[in-house]
Design an enzyme around this catalytic site. Structure first.
Site, PDB file in Angstrom:
ATOM      1  CB  SER A   1       9.751  13.311   2.273  1.00 12.64           C
ATOM      2  OG  SER A   1       8.841  12.849   3.117  1.00 12.64           O
TER       3      SER A   1
ATOM      4  CB  SER B   1       9.309   9.995   5.044  1.00 12.90           C
ATOM      5  OG  SER B   1       9.531  10.068   3.368  1.00 12.90           O
TER       6      SER B   1
ATOM      7  CE  LYS C   1      12.009   8.238   1.734  1.00 15.63           C
ATOM      8  NZ  LYS C   1      11.045   9.515   1.410  1.00 15.63           N
TER       9      LYS C   1
HETATM   10  N1  GLN Z   1       5.523  14.744   5.869  1.00 18.28           N
HETATM   11  C1  GLN Z   1       4.599  14.584   4.600  1.00 18.28           C
HETATM   12  C2  GLN Z   1       3.648  13.510   4.837  1.00 18.28           C
HETATM   13  O1  GLN Z   1       3.774  12.919   6.010  1.00 18.28           O
HETATM   14  C3  GLN Z   1       5.725  14.387   3.471  1.00 18.28           C
HETATM   15  C4  GLN Z   1       6.021  13.209   3.267  1.00 18.28           C
HETATM   16  C5  GLN Z   1       6.810  12.906   1.916  1.00 18.28           C
HETATM   17  O2  GLN Z   1       7.085  13.797   1.197  1.00 18.28           O
HETATM   18  N2  GLN Z   1       6.942  11.613   1.593  1.00 18.28           N
HETATM   19  O3  GLN Z   1       2.986  13.045   4.197  1.00 18.28           O
END
Ligand code: GLN
Length: 482
Positions: free
Chosen positions: A177, A153, A78
């Site tokens: 995410s 994400s 990532k």
């Molecule tokens: N969807 C969640 C957010 O927008 C989780 C994001 C994540 O785990 N990085 O914060």
């Protein structure tokens, strides 16, 4: 066809000299060239560096001597994990040309085990989002249906593994995410216990919630890769020194010894197809000897507000470092220092990141701190206690990973509240610091993957992987057509 093999199969082919690392790299690179225009799962693929690493690995193997079994297998990482000399953009304009001068601990560990870097994957800017639509480089697409989001994400990592553009991948999970995109793309994704994997070199979003984890096309690959990146690191003060006891060969568990907790609250508002699927799996596990117990995790309703207060508060502080002075994008339209800060940040950050910085700054500001941030910390404690009570009675907890399967691109992007609500089933694990996995459990009527989530107590990854490996066997294998 080298892209269809799992780690053990690739290791065997390499060991027997039937393929070289260069052949594997070649095979994945061709897939990326053919399909990634459609999926957009990678931000950076450096062909030259890839072949160089593969040639070095082949030379190591030729020379003989001690070698990791996995030497020469490529992995996608990532783009919020620092890779020395290779761009790490966080999918943000503000870091569009940032080349880290050091490696993240996890990347050092991967290299130490002979894995090579295939490329850096797409994500929501600074890991804030659930779809990859907040990426400065445009969204990734779901390999099952390119009109749908891959989740986020870490959507690029999940989509790359799902479409066989990478054998496995590294992601990060602050509120779901890894698990949510794993569910949407039909792959396995694990967020380990907070402290299991060093965060040194992970670009911080919300430091008390962030954790690095893995994606694989099977439970064993996700477990193996996690065992490689786990371990104590003194450069991360929250890193914990515990045994890594979940190498794939140690994973076969006995269902007769396992008590599975099922919280009713986690099935509320879940689509019919998902509910039926997960309930079906639970019945099958029971028939095969597992003990199923109803439990209650009653503070789930606090999870979304608590998470979005804590995560944004921490983000507003962590992202203060992007000021146009030290590194990253700098606005050239400023004439004073104050203007340089504000222009750099308003031009460099995207809409969602700005929204979160404003929310976090507001809830931390004097006069509001007690009403919002402090209250959220109290809510977090209640959620932690809820899990503690549950794990005094059961070994693991099974729930759906998400309330719906992948939705259309563009469907949620203009409704942030609705998007935040959709994280409801994954964020509690981050608030409590416990491990959670999502494994593919089948398809819904639209042909989109359904994810089954297993959560366990702190450092019980072995139990989670063991059960996941059993469930994997009772699930129809799924794969996109790509
Ligand atoms: N969807 C969640 C957010 O927008 C989780 C994001 C994540 O785990 N990085 O914060």
């Amino acid at each position: 066809m080298l892209y269809k093999y799992n780690f053990e199969e690739l290791a065997l082919l390499l060991e027997r000299g039937e393929v070289r690392s260069v052949d594997i790299a070649d095979s994945f690179l061709k897939r990326i060239q053919n399909y990634d225009k459609k999926i957009n799962s990678f931000i950076t693929v450096d062909e030259e560096k890839l072949y160089l690493q593969a040639e070095e690995s082949d030379a190591r193997r030729k020379k003989g001597g001690e070698l990791s079994r996995y030497d020469g297998i490529p992995i996608a990482v990532k783009d919020n994990i620092c890779t020395k000399g290779i761009k790490t953009t966080c999918a943000s304009k503000i870091l569009e040309n940032f080349i880290p001068p050091y490696n993240a601990a996890v990347y050092e560990k991967l290299k130490g085990s002979g894995f090579i870097l295939l490329g850096k994957t797409n994500m929501d800017e600074f890991a804030m989002g659930s779809t990859t639509e907040a990426s400065f480089f445009g969204p990734s697409k779901n390999p099952y249906n390119t009109e749908k989001v891959p989740g986020g994400s870490s959507g690029g990592s999940a989509a790359a593994v799902s479409a066989n553009l990478a054998p496995a991948a590294i992601g990060s999970d602050t509120g779901g995410s890894i698990r949510q995109p794993a569910a949407f793309c039909g792959v396995t994704g694990i967020k380990p216990t907070y402290g299991r994997v060093s965060r040194y070199g992970l670009v911080a979003f919300a430091s008390s919630l962030d954790q690095i984890g893995t994606f694989g096309n099977c439970v064993d690959d996700a477990a193996l890769l996690l065992s490689v990146i786990s371990g104590y690191d003194k450069r991360d003060s929250t890193s914990i020194d515990v045994e890594v006891d979940f190498h794939p060969e140690k994973l076969r568990d006995d269902l007769n010894e396992i008590v599975i907790g099922v919280p009713d609250e986690y099935f509320k508002g879940v689509s019919e197809d998902i509910r039926n699927n997960i309930e079906g799996k639970l019945k099958e596990l029971e028939v095969n000897g597992a003990k199923i117990e109803k439990i209650s995790l009653k503070y789930i309703d606090y999870a979304v507000p608590v998470y979005y207060l804590i995560a944004t508060a921490e983000a507003s502080s962590n992202l203060a470092r992007y000021d146009g002075i030290r590194y990253g994008y700098r606005s050239d339209a400023a004439s004073t220092l104050d203007e340089l800060y504000s222009k750099t940040r308003s031009e460099g950050f995207g809409k969602e990141v700005k929204r979160r910085i404003m929310l976090g700054t507001f809830s931390l500001s004097s006069g509001y701190y007690d009403a919002y941030y402090l209250k959220a910390l109290k809510g977090r404690t209640l959620i932690i206690e809820d899990f503690k009570k549950a794990f005094s009675k059961v070994d693991v907890i099974i729930t759906p990973t998400t309330t719906t399967t992948a939705y259309n691109l563009g469907e949620m992007i203009n409704d942030p509240l609705q998007m935040y609500m959709s994280d409801i089933l994954t964020i509690s694990a981050n608030l409590a610091g416990i491990p959670g996995i999502s494994i593919p459990a089948g398809l819904d009527r639209e042909g989109l993957p359904i994810g089954l989530q297993i959560m366990g107590s702190h450092f019980r990854e072995k139990k989670i992987f063991g059960l996941a490996a059993i469930i994997e066997k009772i699930c129809e294998p799924i794969h996109p057509e790509i």
